[in-house]
Scaffold this motif. Structure first.
Motif, PDB file in Angstrom:
ATOM      1  N   LYS A   2       0.848  -1.193   0.000  1.00 23.93           N
ATOM      2  CA  LYS A   2       0.000   0.000   0.000  1.00 23.93           C
ATOM      3  C   LYS A   2       0.884   1.243   0.000  1.00 23.93           C
ATOM      4  CE  LYS A   2      -3.413   2.274   2.874  1.00 23.93           C
ATOM      5  NZ  LYS A   2      -4.050   2.296   4.170  1.00 23.93           N
ATOM      6  N   LYS A   3       0.479   2.260  -0.730  1.00 22.12           N
ATOM      7  CA  LYS A   3       1.257   3.500  -0.799  1.00 22.12           C
ATOM      8  C   LYS A   3       1.299   4.173   0.576  1.00 22.12           C
ATOM      9  CE  LYS A   3       1.279   4.085  -5.538  1.00 22.12           C
ATOM     10  NZ  LYS A   3       2.441   4.277  -6.303  1.00 22.12           N
ATOM     11  N   ILE A   4       2.442   4.748   0.878  1.00 25.06           N
ATOM     12  CA  ILE A   4       2.650   5.427   2.155  1.00 25.06           C
ATOM     13  C   ILE A   4       2.562   6.928   1.896  1.00 25.06           C
ATOM     14  CG2 ILE A   4       4.217   5.751   4.088  1.00 25.06           C
ATOM     15  CD1 ILE A   4       5.529   3.026   2.996  1.00 25.06           C
ATOM     16  N   VAL A  56      11.517   0.320   0.676  1.00 24.72           N
ATOM     17  CA  VAL A  56      10.518   1.160   0.022  1.00 24.72           C
ATOM     18  C   VAL A  56      11.174   1.848  -1.170  1.00 24.72           C
ATOM     19  CG1 VAL A  56       9.099   3.219   0.362  1.00 24.72           C
ATOM     20  CG2 VAL A  56       9.265   1.522   2.170  1.00 24.72           C
ATOM     21  N   THR A  57      10.433   1.962  -2.275  1.00 19.54           N
ATOM     22  CA  THR A  57      10.925   2.703  -3.440  1.00 19.54           C
ATOM     23  C   THR A  57      10.098   3.972  -3.597  1.00 19.54           C
ATOM     24  OG1 THR A  57       9.412   1.700  -5.042  1.00 19.54           O
ATOM     25  CG2 THR A  57      11.491   0.518  -4.591  1.00 19.54           C
ATOM     26  N   GLU A  58      10.516   4.811  -4.520  1.00 15.15           N
ATOM     27  CA  GLU A  58       9.796   6.061  -4.769  1.00 15.15           C
ATOM     28  C   GLU A  58       8.349   5.797  -5.187  1.00 15.15           C
ATOM     29  OE1 GLU A  58      10.534  10.191  -7.196  1.00 15.15           O
ATOM     30  OE2 GLU A  58      12.228   8.885  -6.770  1.00 15.15           O
ATOM     31  N   LYS A  59       8.105   4.671  -5.831  1.00 13.20           N
ATOM     32  CA  LYS A  59       6.747   4.317  -6.264  1.00 13.20           C
ATOM     33  C   LYS A  59       5.833   3.998  -5.087  1.00 13.20           C
ATOM     34  CE  LYS A  59       8.199   2.528 -10.707  1.00 13.20           C
ATOM     35  NZ  LYS A  59       8.297   1.348 -11.567  1.00 13.20           N
ATOM     36  N   ASP A  60       6.409   3.707  -3.920  1.00 14.16           N
ATOM     37  CA  ASP A  60       5.624   3.350  -2.737  1.00 14.16           C
ATOM     38  C   ASP A  60       5.204   4.562  -1.910  1.00 14.16           C
ATOM     39  OD1 ASP A  60       5.980   0.559  -3.239  1.00 14.16           O
ATOM     40  OD2 ASP A  60       7.981   0.682  -2.355  1.00 14.16           O
ATOM     41  N   VAL A  61       5.699   5.738  -2.273  1.00 16.19           N
ATOM     42  CA  VAL A  61       5.505   6.938  -1.450  1.00 16.19           C
ATOM     43  C   VAL A  61       4.691   7.994  -2.196  1.00 16.19           C
ATOM     44  CG1 VAL A  61       6.729   8.851  -0.344  1.00 16.19           C
ATOM     45  CG2 VAL A  61       7.635   6.536  -0.170  1.00 16.19           C
TER      46      VAL A  61
END
Length: 128
Positions: A2-4, A56-61
């Protein structure tokens, strides 16, 4: 994953950001948005490493700004021209950008869609 979501606030020296969900006790600062985004990833990955979780990657944030902060930081975007492009009153968008009025969720989504559509056009643009 899930996005953070990280909530961004303007400070005297730049920006601060904190995770919107209590399960992520992560916060950081940065002098500008580029540095802030890098520091968010570093802070999140320090925490995930400590907890033994996947990095975590940039896509997760997701970085969340209010409209006033957006137009303050991205001064290169002309609010009047954007309003015309997305079909809302220039005066109304100015009131949102200056915190005189608070936009509804529907209006925020309309404005954000217009901004993202503009970004998509830039991705496919070449200059000669």
């Amino acid at each position: 994953m899930k996005k953070i979501v990280f909530i961004v606030e303007k400070t005297r020296t730049g920006y601060s950001a904190f995770a919107a969900e209590d399960r992520y006790p992560v916060f950081t600062t940065g002098r500008n948005m580029g540095e802030l985004r890098k520091n968010v990833l570093d802070a999140m990955n320090t925490w995930t490493e400590y907890k033994g979780l996947k990095a975590v990657t940039e896509k997760d944030v997701i970085i969340r700004l209010d409209l006033a902060q957006f137009f303050e930081y991205y001064k290169v975007i002309n609010a009047s021209a954007l309003a015309e492009r997305i079909g809302i009153s220039q005066s109304l968008l100015s009131q949102y950008a200056n915190r005189i009025k608070v936009p509804s969720e529907k209006q925020v989504n309309r404005i954000l869609t217009g901004i993202k559509d503009l970004g998509k056009e830039f991705i496919h643009l070449e200059l000669v």
